[in-house]
Design an enzyme around this catalytic site. Structure first.
Site, PDB file in Angstrom:
ATOM      1  N   SER A 136     -36.649 -18.885  52.975  1.00 53.88           N
ATOM      2  CA  SER A 136     -37.208 -19.783  51.973  1.00 53.88           C
ATOM      3  C   SER A 136     -38.680 -19.968  52.322  1.00 53.88           C
ATOM      4  O   SER A 136     -39.015 -20.427  53.412  1.00 53.88           O
ATOM      5  CB  SER A 136     -36.478 -21.129  52.044  1.00 53.88           C
ATOM      6  OG  SER A 136     -37.067 -22.048  51.150  1.00 53.88           O
ATOM      7  N   LYS A 162     -36.924 -16.146  48.900  1.00 50.62           N
ATOM      8  CA  LYS A 162     -36.923 -17.272  47.955  1.00 50.62           C
ATOM      9  C   LYS A 162     -38.276 -17.938  48.058  1.00 50.62           C
ATOM     10  O   LYS A 162     -38.766 -18.182  49.163  1.00 50.62           O
ATOM     11  CB  LYS A 162     -35.800 -18.252  48.344  1.00 50.62           C
ATOM     12  CG  LYS A 162     -35.976 -19.698  47.897  1.00 50.62           C
ATOM     13  CD  LYS A 162     -34.685 -20.486  48.122  1.00 50.62           C
ATOM     14  CE  LYS A 162     -34.949 -21.928  48.530  1.00 50.62           C
ATOM     15  NZ  LYS A 162     -33.691 -22.666  48.795  1.00 50.62           N
ATOM     16  N   LYS A 164     -40.623 -21.294  46.736  1.00 47.99           N
ATOM     17  CA  LYS A 164     -40.606 -22.603  46.096  1.00 47.99           C
ATOM     18  C   LYS A 164     -41.578 -22.560  44.918  1.00 47.99           C
ATOM     19  O   LYS A 164     -42.666 -21.963  45.029  1.00 47.99           O
ATOM     20  CB  LYS A 164     -41.053 -23.671  47.095  1.00 47.99           C
ATOM     21  CG  LYS A 164     -40.099 -23.855  48.262  1.00 47.99           C
ATOM     22  CD  LYS A 164     -38.826 -24.513  47.794  1.00 47.99           C
ATOM     23  CE  LYS A 164     -37.924 -24.868  48.967  1.00 47.99           C
ATOM     24  NZ  LYS A 164     -36.716 -25.571  48.523  1.00 47.99           N
ATOM     25  N   ASP A 189     -36.932 -21.576  43.806  1.00 49.54           N
ATOM     26  CA  ASP A 189     -36.303 -22.896  43.942  1.00 49.54           C
ATOM     27  C   ASP A 189     -37.307 -23.944  43.468  1.00 49.54           C
ATOM     28  O   ASP A 189     -38.401 -24.065  44.027  1.00 49.54           O
ATOM     29  CB  ASP A 189     -35.926 -23.141  45.412  1.00 49.54           C
ATOM     30  CG  ASP A 189     -35.177 -24.455  45.626  1.00 49.54           C
ATOM     31  OD1 ASP A 189     -34.967 -25.207  44.650  1.00 49.54           O
ATOM     32  OD2 ASP A 189     -34.799 -24.735  46.799  1.00 49.54           O
ATOM     33  N   GLU A 214     -33.084 -21.748  41.333  1.00 47.32           N
ATOM     34  CA  GLU A 214     -32.378 -22.847  41.993  1.00 47.32           C
ATOM     35  C   GLU A 214     -32.905 -24.199  41.522  1.00 47.32           C
ATOM     36  O   GLU A 214     -34.120 -24.420  41.482  1.00 47.32           O
ATOM     37  CB  GLU A 214     -32.562 -22.681  43.512  1.00 47.32           C
ATOM     38  CG  GLU A 214     -31.838 -23.718  44.361  1.00 47.32           C
ATOM     39  CD  GLU A 214     -31.987 -23.444  45.860  1.00 47.32           C
ATOM     40  OE1 GLU A 214     -32.361 -22.312  46.246  1.00 47.32           O
ATOM     41  OE2 GLU A 214     -31.741 -24.372  46.656  1.00 47.32           O
ATOM     42  N   ASP A 239     -28.304 -26.864  43.672  1.00 40.92           N
ATOM     43  CA  ASP A 239     -28.407 -27.348  45.056  1.00 40.92           C
ATOM     44  C   ASP A 239     -28.189 -28.863  45.009  1.00 40.92           C
ATOM     45  O   ASP A 239     -27.053 -29.349  45.100  1.00 40.92           O
ATOM     46  CB  ASP A 239     -29.791 -26.955  45.614  1.00 40.92           C
ATOM     47  CG  ASP A 239     -30.124 -27.549  46.978  1.00 40.92           C
ATOM     48  OD1 ASP A 239     -29.341 -28.363  47.484  1.00 40.92           O
ATOM     49  OD2 ASP A 239     -31.193 -27.222  47.551  1.00 40.92           O
ATOM     50  N   LYS A 263     -24.749 -26.895  51.128  1.00 43.12           N
ATOM     51  CA  LYS A 263     -25.363 -27.479  52.325  1.00 43.12           C
ATOM     52  C   LYS A 263     -24.384 -28.485  52.913  1.00 43.12           C
ATOM     53  O   LYS A 263     -23.894 -29.367  52.207  1.00 43.12           O
ATOM     54  CB  LYS A 263     -26.664 -28.194  51.977  1.00 43.12           C
ATOM     55  CG  LYS A 263     -27.802 -27.252  51.590  1.00 43.12           C
ATOM     56  CD  LYS A 263     -29.060 -28.021  51.252  1.00 43.12           C
ATOM     57  CE  LYS A 263     -30.182 -27.070  50.847  1.00 43.12           C
ATOM     58  NZ  LYS A 263     -31.315 -27.785  50.233  1.00 43.12           N
ATOM     59  N   GLY A 291     -30.544 -24.413  53.573  1.00 44.97           N
ATOM     60  CA  GLY A 291     -31.112 -24.912  54.819  1.00 44.97           C
ATOM     61  C   GLY A 291     -31.891 -26.188  54.578  1.00 44.97           C
ATOM     62  O   GLY A 291     -32.313 -26.461  53.446  1.00 44.97           O
TER      63      GLY A 291
HETATM   64  O1  OSB Z   1     -34.146 -27.150  48.467  1.00 47.03           O
HETATM   65  O2  OSB Z   1     -33.351 -25.674  49.739  1.00 47.03           O
HETATM   66  C1  OSB Z   1     -34.065 -26.663  49.587  1.00 47.03           C
HETATM   67  C2  OSB Z   1     -35.949 -27.480  52.825  1.00 47.03           C
HETATM   68  C3  OSB Z   1     -35.939 -28.857  52.792  1.00 47.03           C
HETATM   69  C4  OSB Z   1     -35.364 -29.490  51.718  1.00 47.03           C
HETATM   70  C5  OSB Z   1     -34.792 -28.755  50.674  1.00 47.03           C
HETATM   71  C6  OSB Z   1     -34.777 -27.368  50.713  1.00 47.03           C
HETATM   72  C7  OSB Z   1     -35.400 -26.728  51.801  1.00 47.03           C
HETATM   73  C8  OSB Z   1     -35.516 -25.281  51.913  1.00 47.03           C
HETATM   74  C9  OSB Z   1     -35.728 -24.756  53.299  1.00 47.03           C
HETATM   75  O3  OSB Z   1     -35.534 -24.512  50.983  1.00 47.03           O
HETATM   76  C10 OSB Z   1     -34.609 -23.955  53.810  1.00 47.03           C
HETATM   77  C11 OSB Z   1     -34.779 -23.688  55.273  1.00 47.03           C
HETATM   78  O4  OSB Z   1     -35.446 -22.714  55.610  1.00 47.03           O
HETATM   79  O5  OSB Z   1     -34.246 -24.459  56.104  1.00 47.03           O
HETATM   80 MG    MG Z   2     -32.939 -25.996  47.157  1.00 46.55          MG
END
Ligand code: OSB
Ligand code: MG
Length: 370
Positions: A136, A162, A164, A189, A214, A239, A263, A291
């Protein structure tokens, strides 16, 4: 089992690189660790995935700390518990606060697996020892920075990228990435940064062969996601909106998503996570492991969960070194050149907690007893 003590610790851990989402930028993690112990002195470790502030969801570290101290720990301490699978039911009277509950519940699973002398992933019923991994990548200061990040992760072998997105960093960034990397498995995402009025933007994203989009819409919505899914080709992955197996069942039934990011903290621990995985598997909806910028303890629990049968897509579980100069577990989580993590055969979470390091990083602690 009977839990005699629950120890809370907050550690302060700087990220190697800042991580930016549509809800903010994180540079330093405040992480709550939970250690449970039984009368024999056996112990188990869990991690609370609540963030520094109530921005991903309502939960945050200080809220979780308080609800554990005042309500959750007293519900578990000193009770005769049949198995780790029963721990969630003891805390049922408290509504929500799933990340706080998961911190205790997952620690109990580690303890139970250690007492049985089996790796947690096998104890949970995992079927796949080698799990596929993606990364991510947060919002960057420039498209060049994004290209450099993506190149580095592809070179390391990760199976999907992925990124953001947020308003102002979306279609253009995706189009440029797609042009530069025509064949990679790519997804985005949004962390709830858009509304149904942005449907044209998502139709524009449809052209770029994304694996999924996402959580485009509100964190507590399913209805509008169903409306959006009906207007676009790319699968929506939920999510934030999925907090339980009931949520998963309903979201799938109304067509709000075609994929689910699972999660542990968001659904309240391993017991409920297995139920979500089952609901999805029975309906042929793929799941993958999300994550929350976890330290090694939370990461180890994620790896165990991701060995379950329904986890067929690469998750956001990646190497310790992407986050930390030095993790709090030994060995650190490593990723093979095929972009996979191999679950360990040692009992429980399968990694040693580096006690001296945890001690050094601790900024506060509390010892709760029956
Ligand atoms: O939306 O998946 C998410 C991190 C913090 C809060 C929300 C998210 C995330 C990530 C990071 O996308 C995933 C990771 O590398 O731990
Ligand atoms: Mg997410």
């Amino acid at each position: 089992m009977k839990i005699d003590s629950i120890e809370l610790r907050e550690i302060s851990l700087p990220l190697v690189h800042f991580f930016e989402t549509s809800f903010g930028r994180t540079t330093q993690r405040r992480i709550m660790l939970v250690r449970v112990r039984d009368a024999d002195g056996a112990e188990g470790w869990g991690e609370c995935t609540a963030g520094e502030g109530p921005f991903y969801s309502e939960e945050w570290i200080d809220g979780a700390w308080g609800v554990i101290e005042q309500f959750l720990a007293p519900m578990v301490l000193g009770r005769e518990i049949e198995s780790a699978a029963h721990v969630s039911s003891l805390m049922k009277r408290v509504r929500g606060h799933r990340m706080a509950k998961a911190a205790i519940e997952t620690a109990c699973w580690d303890l139970e697996a250690k007492k049985l002398g089996v790796p947690l992933w096998r104890h949970l019923g995992g079927v796949r020892r080698e799990i596929p991994c993606g990364v991510s990548i947060g919002i960057q200061d420039s498209i060049e920075d994004l290209f450099a990040k993506v190149e580095k992760e592809l070179a390391a072998g990760y199976q999907r990228i992925k990124i953001k997105i947020k308003p102002g960093w979306d279609v253009e960034a995706v189009a440029r990435l797609r042009e530069r990397f025509p064949d990679i498995r790519l997804m985005v995402d949004a962390n709830s940064a858009y509304s149904l009025e942005d449907a044209p933007l998502f139709r524009a994203l449809d052209q770029h062969r994304l694996m999924m989009i996402e959580q485009p819409l509100a964190y507590d919505d399913m209805y509008d996601h169903a409306k959006l899914q009906a207007q676009i080709e790319t699968p929506i992955c939920l999510d934030e909106s999925i907090r339980s197996s009931d949520d998963a069942r309903k979201a799938i039934a109304i067509g709000a998503c075609r994929i689910i990011n699972l999660k542990l903290g968001r659904v309240g621990g391993h017991f409920e996570a297995r139920r979500v995985e089952r609901v999805c598997r029975e309906r042929n909806v793929p799941v993958w492991c999300g994550g929350m910028l976890e330290s090694g303890i939370g990461r180890a629990h994620n790896i165990a969960m991701a060995t379950l049968e329904g986890f067929t897509l690469p998750g956001d579980v990646s190497a310790s070194a992407r986050y930390w100069e030095e993790d709090i577990i030994d060995p650190p989580v490593e990723v093979t050149s095929r972009g996979t993590i191999i679950a360990r055969e040692d009992p429980g979470i399968g990694y040693e907690v580096k006690r001296a390091r945890v001690e050094m990083l601790t900024v506060r602690s509390a010892a709760l007893r029956a």
